[in-house]
Scaffold this motif. Structure first.
Motif, PDB file in Angstrom:
ATOM      1  N   PRO A 183      73.025   0.601  47.896  1.00  0.00           N
ATOM      2  CA  PRO A 183      72.957   1.728  48.845  1.00  0.00           C
ATOM      3  C   PRO A 183      71.719   2.599  48.644  1.00  0.00           C
ATOM      4  O   PRO A 183      71.256   3.236  49.592  1.00  0.00           O
ATOM      5  CB  PRO A 183      74.240   2.523  48.540  1.00  0.00           C
ATOM      6  N   ALA A 184      71.203   2.636  47.406  1.00  0.00           N
ATOM      7  CA  ALA A 184      70.016   3.450  47.144  1.00  0.00           C
ATOM      8  C   ALA A 184      68.793   2.908  47.877  1.00  0.00           C
ATOM      9  O   ALA A 184      67.922   3.668  48.316  1.00  0.00           O
ATOM     10  CB  ALA A 184      69.745   3.503  45.637  1.00  0.00           C
ATOM     11  N   ALA A 185      68.743   1.570  48.032  1.00  0.00           N
ATOM     12  CA  ALA A 185      67.593   0.960  48.716  1.00  0.00           C
ATOM     13  C   ALA A 185      67.525   1.371  50.184  1.00  0.00           C
ATOM     14  O   ALA A 185      66.447   1.390  50.791  1.00  0.00           O
ATOM     15  CB  ALA A 185      67.678  -0.560  48.598  1.00  0.00           C
ATOM     16  N   SER A 186      68.680   1.743  50.749  1.00  0.00           N
ATOM     17  CA  SER A 186      68.710   2.134  52.156  1.00  0.00           C
ATOM     18  C   SER A 186      67.941   3.429  52.419  1.00  0.00           C
ATOM     19  O   SER A 186      67.549   3.696  53.563  1.00  0.00           O
ATOM     20  CB  SER A 186      70.162   2.311  52.623  1.00  0.00           C
ATOM     21  N   LEU A 187      67.724   4.231  51.372  1.00  0.00           N
ATOM     22  CA  LEU A 187      67.009   5.495  51.545  1.00  0.00           C
ATOM     23  C   LEU A 187      65.601   5.268  52.094  1.00  0.00           C
ATOM     24  O   LEU A 187      65.122   6.042  52.929  1.00  0.00           O
ATOM     25  CB  LEU A 187      66.941   6.251  50.215  1.00  0.00           C
TER      26      LEU A 187
END
Length: 421
Positions: A183-187
């Motif tokens: 989910p962090a990569a979606s930032l």
């Protein structure tokens, strides 16, 4: 934008999400099996709690405030700035907790000492995850459907790539680590998309802390924190109960049936978040609210019922294609699980009004009561009916929840009528 148009645009994102989820479910089923699936469920619940502790619970408040002050950009920026400061402060504390307590958490939640470093990865990834969720809440409040849908599509594809690759390479450990960090990569994607919008600048996210906004967001924070903690804890207790009484595989079958519900209900739940919550923030009169509720019911409930009927008759095909033959025993859960899905969506249409109108006390109280009752019903009914008892408990709990929501919303609408007069 209308409910139908929002649903159609959101449907594009849902198609991608469903496709990604189907592929991931197959990968996980093949590489970790029913028992590993139960462990993944536990970790996903831990992730939900982590996000709540890191300030992610303020998302609905940010969405509501942004939509409510659609004609006052200065006030919108004040809401965003306050939310960012509160979120970063909470995230720092939550990250440190997960990093320091990683060994204890692995033993208690996963019952696996060799998985402790995934909690370190989760702690490091939390700031990026929290900020991404905050940006999505802002986009939703601005009713920028195209950007919102695009961000969700990219997020789904990134999750598919990261989770699929790490599960293939690292098995159960790789899957858990990917769930923590993907989910962090979606930032990066969300940030790039929103940066192109004329109404957004990075400078709008940093500024002074506004006390009235803190007070308003704290109410939504309390509602979100209660929901984000009580529901995952209830699921953890239920999963532990099934594991101890019926075996870890049984807990995995239940987790798999729950995942199927999540997949096919995505269109409904994402549309409610994207269209319904901002719309409720704009409504001022009882008559207008009543019409909105009726409109949503007339569109949403037939879709859910049709989907549930189709899913029931295709249950064996779905189990084999989404999972594997090892998951065949979960077919016993389908009737009551799908009945519970219908009741849940019916009740959620009303429960969103508590968020939209900031009914903090009622929301917190009902979340606590019905999270506890879900676990209580599971223990009671599983003793009588065995494995099917957990799905029967789900349906019974949401039937009572729907009745409670109807009473609470009726009382709130009576208050609106009195105030309006």
């Amino acid at each position: 934008m209308s409910l139908v148009k929002s649903s159609l645009l959101n449907g594009i994102a849902v198609v991608v999400k469903v496709g990604a989820a189907m592929i991931l479910n197959k990968v996980l089923a093949l590489y970790v099996g029913p028992s590993g699936y139960a462990v993944i469920g536990q970790f996903q619940n831990a992730l939900a709690v982590a996000l709540s502790l890191s300030g992610g619970v303020m998302g609905p408040g940010v969405t509501k405030g942004t939509a409510q002050h659609f004609d006052n950009q200065s006030q919108q920026h004040t809401i965003w700035q306050t939310a960012v400061k509160l979120t970063l402060s909470a995230t720092l504390v939550a990250s440190l907790l997960f990093i320091v307590a990683h060994q204890w958490l692995s033993g208690k939640l996963l019952e696996r000492a060799d998985m402790d470093t995934v909690f370190i990865g989760l702690g490091l990834a939390l700031p990026a995850i929290a900020l991404n969720n905050l940006l999505l809440a802002i986009i939703n409040g601005k009713k920028d459907v195209v950007t919102y849908v695009s961000a969700n599509i990219v997020g789904s594809l990134l999750s598919l790539l990261v989770v699929g690759a790490l599960t293939y390479l690292g098995g159960l450990y790789g899957a858990l680590l990917a769930i923590a960090i993907s989910p962090a990569a979606s930032l990066l994607a969300t940030g790039a998309l929103v940066a192109r919008r004329g109404w957004f600048k990075a400078a709008y996210l940093w500024g002074k802390l506004d006390r009235p906004v803190v007070k308003e967001l704290s109410g939504f924070g309390l509602m979100g924190l209660t929901s984000a903690i009580m529901s995952p804890l209830a699921f953890m207790f239920i999963r532990n109960h099934l594991s101890q009484t019926l075996g870890l595989d049984a807990a995995g079958y239940w987790q798999a049936s729950w995942k199927i519900s999540e997949i096919y209900l995505m269109l409904i739940t994402l549309t409610l978040s994207m269209y319904y919550l901002p719309r409720l923030a704009e409504i001022k009169t009882r008559t207008e609210l009543g019409k909105e509720i009726a409109k949503v019911y007339s569109v949403v409930l037939p879709m859910v019922i049709l989907g549930a009927v189709v899913m029931y008759f295709l249950r064996d095909f779905i189990i084999e294609k989404l999972f594997s033959k090892d998951f065949a025993p979960m077919r016993e859960l389908f009737f009551w699980q799908l009945t519970g899905d219908i009741l849940k969506i019916g009740s959620w249409i009303l429960s969103y009004i508590m968020l939209g109108r900031a009914m903090v006390r009622a929301f917190v109280l009902t979340e606590v009561i019905f999270s506890l009752s879900f676990y209580g019903f599971t223990v009671m009914l599983s003793k009588i009916y065995g494995f099917q008892g957990v799905a029967m408990a789900y349906a019974a709990n949401y039937l009572l929840y729907w009745i409670a929501m109807w009473i609470l919303v009726r009382n709130e609408m009576n208050k609106m009528e009195t105030k309006h007069v």
